[in-house]
Scaffold this motif. Structure first.
Motif, PDB file in Angstrom:
ATOM      1  N   TRP A  71       0.817  -1.206   0.000  1.00  0.00           N
ATOM      2  CA  TRP A  71       0.000   0.000   0.000  1.00  0.00           C
ATOM      3  C   TRP A  71       0.859   1.268   0.000  1.00  0.00           C
ATOM      4  N   ILE A  72       1.897   1.288   0.844  1.00  0.00           N
ATOM      5  CA  ILE A  72       2.771   2.465   0.924  1.00  0.00           C
ATOM      6  C   ILE A  72       3.468   2.711  -0.407  1.00  0.00           C
ATOM      7  N   PRO A  77       3.775   7.459  -4.906  1.00  0.00           N
ATOM      8  CA  PRO A  77       4.101   8.271  -6.088  1.00  0.00           C
ATOM      9  C   PRO A  77       3.200   9.483  -6.283  1.00  0.00           C
ATOM     10  N   SER A  78       1.921   9.368  -5.972  1.00  0.00           N
ATOM     11  CA  SER A  78       1.036  10.522  -6.135  1.00  0.00           C
ATOM     12  C   SER A  78       1.493  11.683  -5.258  1.00  0.00           C
ATOM     13  N   SER A 115      -0.586   7.540   2.193  1.00  0.00           N
ATOM     14  CA  SER A 115       0.655   6.804   1.960  1.00  0.00           C
ATOM     15  C   SER A 115       1.401   6.465   3.243  1.00  0.00           C
ATOM     16  N   PHE A 116       1.418   7.401   4.201  1.00  0.00           N
ATOM     17  CA  PHE A 116       2.333   7.262   5.318  1.00  0.00           C
ATOM     18  C   PHE A 116       1.677   7.225   6.702  1.00  0.00           C
ATOM     19  N   PHE A 118      -2.164   6.527   7.289  1.00  0.00           N
ATOM     20  CA  PHE A 118      -3.231   5.523   7.313  1.00  0.00           C
ATOM     21  C   PHE A 118      -2.702   4.088   7.414  1.00  0.00           C
ATOM     22  N   PRO A 119      -1.695   3.680   6.625  1.00  0.00           N
ATOM     23  CA  PRO A 119      -1.245   2.283   6.711  1.00  0.00           C
ATOM     24  C   PRO A 119      -0.644   1.897   8.045  1.00  0.00           C
ATOM     25  N   MET A 120      -0.183   2.885   8.827  1.00  0.00           N
ATOM     26  CA  MET A 120       0.394   2.572  10.126  1.00  0.00           C
ATOM     27  C   MET A 120      -0.657   2.057  11.114  1.00  0.00           C
ATOM     28  N   PHE A 121      -1.918   2.324  10.828  1.00  0.00           N
ATOM     29  CA  PHE A 121      -2.992   1.901  11.729  1.00  0.00           C
ATOM     30  C   PHE A 121      -3.707   0.645  11.238  1.00  0.00           C
ATOM     31  N   THR A 122      -3.452   0.237  10.024  1.00  0.00           N
ATOM     32  CA  THR A 122      -4.138  -0.925   9.477  1.00  0.00           C
ATOM     33  C   THR A 122      -3.511  -2.211   9.990  1.00  0.00           C
ATOM     34  N   LYS A 123      -4.327  -3.243  10.033  1.00  0.00           N
ATOM     35  CA  LYS A 123      -3.876  -4.563  10.455  1.00  0.00           C
ATOM     36  C   LYS A 123      -4.369  -5.607   9.460  1.00  0.00           C
ATOM     37  N   PRO A 124      -3.734  -5.645   8.287  1.00  0.00           N
ATOM     38  CA  PRO A 124      -4.192  -6.575   7.249  1.00  0.00           C
ATOM     39  C   PRO A 124      -4.061  -8.023   7.687  1.00  0.00           C
ATOM     40  N   LYS A 125      -5.050  -8.823   7.319  1.00  0.00           N
ATOM     41  CA  LYS A 125      -5.076 -10.229   7.713  1.00  0.00           C
ATOM     42  C   LYS A 125      -4.287 -11.111   6.753  1.00  0.00           C
TER      43      LYS A 125
END
Length: 300
Positions: A71-72, A77-78, A115-116, A118-125
């Motif tokens: 995800w990061i 790039p955007s 990018s930087f 939001f993904p720090m809080f996600t916990k993908p399974k």
């Protein structure tokens, strides 16, 4: 040989208007609209879900990547390209066009968060298919260039009324999007805590577990919790609705083809996903609210 070289120079001179950046920006914008229409048709009418998150298992994961890392790398790039345009020589254009600067700054701010932060809080399974993030990376390079190049060279087409109305819509959508995303993350945290602690002890815990199980599925989706409250009382995917609203406001404030192309692609990409998630909830949760729509409150 020299005559062929001279012919080539003459051809370039005669057709250079087809090779300059304004033409490229316009071409990429219309191509994004066409790509959005194809994406919408494939996901909505052929029922092919995007290979991401809950539906990642529908595609082969032989070549997969950690979801958070993917995800990061995909989204960054955007942000990077937009910041380049804000800080490069073209930024002189912004001195006489501060509205352009503000819109590109809002675009950068959104993608910095996506990018930087939001993904720090996600916990993908589970990992995602590698191809999913490759396609996402390509799109973010494409869109980052489109937004940066168009907003750093072309004056906005919108009136002051539409510009400020667009900003209000943008921030409204951003708030809905962010609040909904973090609410979903909190549900996943709650789910993981419940799994870690088991069903608990005592009558109070048992009663709470029973209430949770009343709307939890009894099969393979028993580790999901039905979202409730806020905009989730109106649509199944307010995070998608909020993001679409956000970029619609952005496009309204600009009035230019590059921003409208991005807003359309966002709709075309997220609307079918919202319908798929809505169907997932209706299929797997008992007593799912019948009045709740999939994507747009009271409409769809």
């Amino acid at each position: 040989m020299s005559s062929i070289f001279q012919m080539g120079l003459q051809y370039y001179h005669d057709n250079s208007n087809w090779l300059n950046e304004p033409f490229l920006v316009t071409f990429l914008a219309y191509f994004m609209i066409i790509s959005g229409a194809i994406t919408f048709s494939v996901e909505q009418f052929l029922k092919v879900p995007a290979a991401y998150g809950r539906f990642a298992h529908t595609f082969s994961t032989q070549f997969s990547i950690n979801s958070k890392v993917g995800w990061i790398v995909q989204e960054a790039p955007s942000f990077i390209i937009a910041v380049y345009y804000l800080s490069s020589a073209e930024s002189r254009f912004f001195n006489s066009n501060p509205r352009n600067r503000l819109l590109l700054m809002l675009f950068s701010l959104h993608y910095f968060h996506r990018s930087f932060i939001f993904p720090m809080f996600t916990k993908p399974k589970r990992p995602n298919p590698f191809i999913t993030h490759v396609l996402g990376f390509i799109f973010c390079v494409w869109n980052g260039y489109l937004q940066g190049a168009s907003l750093s060279r072309n004056e906005l087409s919108s009136s002051s009324t539409f510009y400020y109305l667009g900003l209000v819509i943008f921030w409204t959508g951003a708030i809905i999007n962010i609040k909904s995303d973090y609410y979903l993350i909190s549900l996943r945290t709650k789910r993981d805590r419940k799994i870690k602690n088991g069903n608990g002890n005592g009558s109070g815990d048992n009663e709470k577990t029973k209430r949770d199980d009343d709307y939890a599925t009894k099969s393979r989706t028993s580790d999901y919790i039905m979202p409730e409250g806020g905009f989730f009382d109106f649509v199944s995917c307010p995070n998608y609705f909020g993001e679409t609203l956000e970029w619609f406001g952005y496009a309204l404030a600009s009035g230019c083809i590059g921003q409208w192309a991005f807003a359309f692609f966002t709709f075309a990409n997220l609307a079918p996903r919202a319908v798929q998630y809505h169907q997932f909830y209706k299929t797997n949760f008992k007593n799912y609210p019948k009045q709740r729509k999939a994507y747009i409150p009271f409409v769809w």
